[in-house]
Design an enzyme around this catalytic site. Sequence first.
Site, PDB file in Angstrom:
ATOM      1  N   PRO A 109      31.685  -2.776  37.269  1.00  0.00           N
ATOM      2  CA  PRO A 109      30.506  -3.505  36.478  1.00  0.00           C
ATOM      3  C   PRO A 109      30.284  -4.873  36.417  1.00  0.00           C
ATOM      4  CG  PRO A 109      31.403  -2.046  35.371  1.00  0.00           C
ATOM      5  CD  PRO A 109      31.921  -1.661  36.121  1.00  0.00           C
ATOM      6  N   SER A 130      36.692  -8.419  25.808  1.00  0.00           N
ATOM      7  CA  SER A 130      37.403  -7.615  27.462  1.00  0.00           C
ATOM      8  C   SER A 130      36.128  -5.993  27.603  1.00  0.00           C
ATOM      9  CB  SER A 130      38.333  -6.767  26.852  1.00  0.00           C
ATOM     10  OG  SER A 130      38.243  -5.391  26.031  1.00  0.00           O
ATOM     11  N   LYS A 131      35.930  -4.765  28.564  1.00  0.00           N
ATOM     12  CA  LYS A 131      35.636  -4.580  28.991  1.00  0.00           C
ATOM     13  C   LYS A 131      35.117  -3.018  28.323  1.00  0.00           C
ATOM     14  CE  LYS A 131      35.608  -5.669  34.052  1.00  0.00           C
ATOM     15  NZ  LYS A 131      35.478  -5.272  34.961  1.00  0.00           N
ATOM     16  N   ARG A 132      36.240  -2.900  27.421  1.00  0.00           N
ATOM     17  CA  ARG A 132      37.068  -2.000  27.009  1.00  0.00           C
ATOM     18  C   ARG A 132      36.088  -2.659  25.230  1.00  0.00           C
ATOM     19  NH1 ARG A 132      38.331   2.167  28.938  1.00  0.00           N
ATOM     20  NH2 ARG A 132      39.355   1.800  30.632  1.00  0.00           N
ATOM     21  N   ASP A 133      35.848  -3.195  24.683  1.00  0.00           N
ATOM     22  CA  ASP A 133      35.811  -3.416  23.722  1.00  0.00           C
ATOM     23  C   ASP A 133      33.473  -3.009  23.188  1.00  0.00           C
ATOM     24  OD1 ASP A 133      38.003  -4.452  22.573  1.00  0.00           O
ATOM     25  OD2 ASP A 133      37.303  -6.921  23.424  1.00  0.00           O
TER      26      ASP A 133
END
Length: 511
Positions: free
Chosen positions: A16, A263-266
């Site tokens: 994404p 980041s994407k995970r944040d």
Amino acid sequence: MSKKVRVRFAPSPTGPLHMGGVRTALYNYLYAKKHGGDFLLRIEDTDENRFVPGAMEYIIESLKWCGIEPNEGEGYGGDKGPYIQSVRKDMYRPYAEKLIESGAAYMAFDTSDELELMREKAKQMGMPNWQYNAVTRSSMKNSLSLSKEEVDKRLAAGEPYTVRMKMPRNKDIKFEDVIRGWITVNTNNLDDKVLFKETGMPTYHLANIVDDHLMEITHVIRGEEWLPSAPLHVMLYEAFGWERPEFAHLPLILRPDGNGKLSKRDGDRLGFPVFPIDWLNPDGEKYSGYREGGYFPEAFINMLALLGWNPGGHQEIFSLDELVKEFSLERVGKSGSRFDPEKTRWFNQQYLRAKSNEELAKMLQKTLAEKAIQKDDAYVAKVCSLMKERATFVNDIYNEGSFLFEEITSYDQIIIEKKWNDETTKIMGELIEEFKALSDFSASAIESKFTAYLELNKYGFGKVGPGFRLLVTGKGMGPSMFEICSLLGKEIVLNRMETGLKKVLELKGSK
Ligand code: GLU
């Protein structure tokens, strides 16, 4: 006449689109519109191993939701297509061959196992970052180290090879970045990057340069993570003898605490979205998006625009048209910008307040429909007018004002405990009688009645107000009670006060 500005957003469909990517697209869009130019969307999917199904569609839908759609590119037409690199695959080989012919690149026959072995050996010798470069290439199997006969033999046998850039030794590569100024990198720090793979697919570097050239891109505006690749790109333009577009490398977006790249995970970990719209990963993991989180695209875009670009004044709210007018790359900062989730909510709140009640009502009707609540638009618009100062998202209007749509199911326990006593019971009984006598149930009529009752009995507001609100709304706080009552109408208000009185006494008794 100067050239028409043509910029591109060139994402790789490897997942994404992170909000950093959306910001890159936004700055490209703003730059193009500001200069009456074109904004292209090119899909860079040369890395087959990292391709994620659905990612391209996600990118297109995200840009659409944000209102920053390309005017050329995949899904938008144009005469420089196709705009998906895998579809252009066959176009690139001649360019790789041209580089071999001119000596800017060479063929390398090393297999991946051999390369792995080399790295392993180097590691054992205390060199963890072995590179294929100007020093090591002579001990590898390539068209520079092998004899011409040997190379021809391998080619005749159909042996696969990659094409690598021949990085010169100890040469300073100098180029100017619109945002960062002059940059100098010595080629001793650069390796012989693969430009063309044995699969017949170019790598990002070659495809990117060839396409930017063929698509007549004038400005490459992209994230800072591509800065290390820029010297190679500069050299490729030189090798081809092509005019190079301007480069502008955007600063990173940092975590709210300033510690490293967002980041994407944040997002889901820290409680805010980092993606424009929801994304369901092929592995089943879900990442949440701004759209589904109830953010307005205008608010999201406004916030993103200011994350790296400084308009120079005190104005913070910018429509897309205003952004187009004001934007310049010169006012984009070099250092990372800290993302502020609180400020992002603030932007949404500002946009919500600026919307008309009718517009908000239309949006809120969707939520109401999901809950099978039927109210006419005029009523919902009045609720919006009453509640919007207290809302950040449209759904807050429902969450905070559900008593305007549904029966009350609970009563604020703290108000019952702290503000309700025997006198309140008596007062509420009297207030019911006062309201019964009202024929006009407008907010002003209710207010006059209420104030007259307070004055007559020499009661302060605090003695009557909380109990009154509790019975009609179940809550301890909210907007004007007179407005609320007038909206609900006499019958509902009296009914709620009577049944509420009984329920509160029960609750009080059971304590
Ligand atoms: N395909 C690269 C990416 O995924 C684009 C880099 C560039 O704009 O040159 O971000």
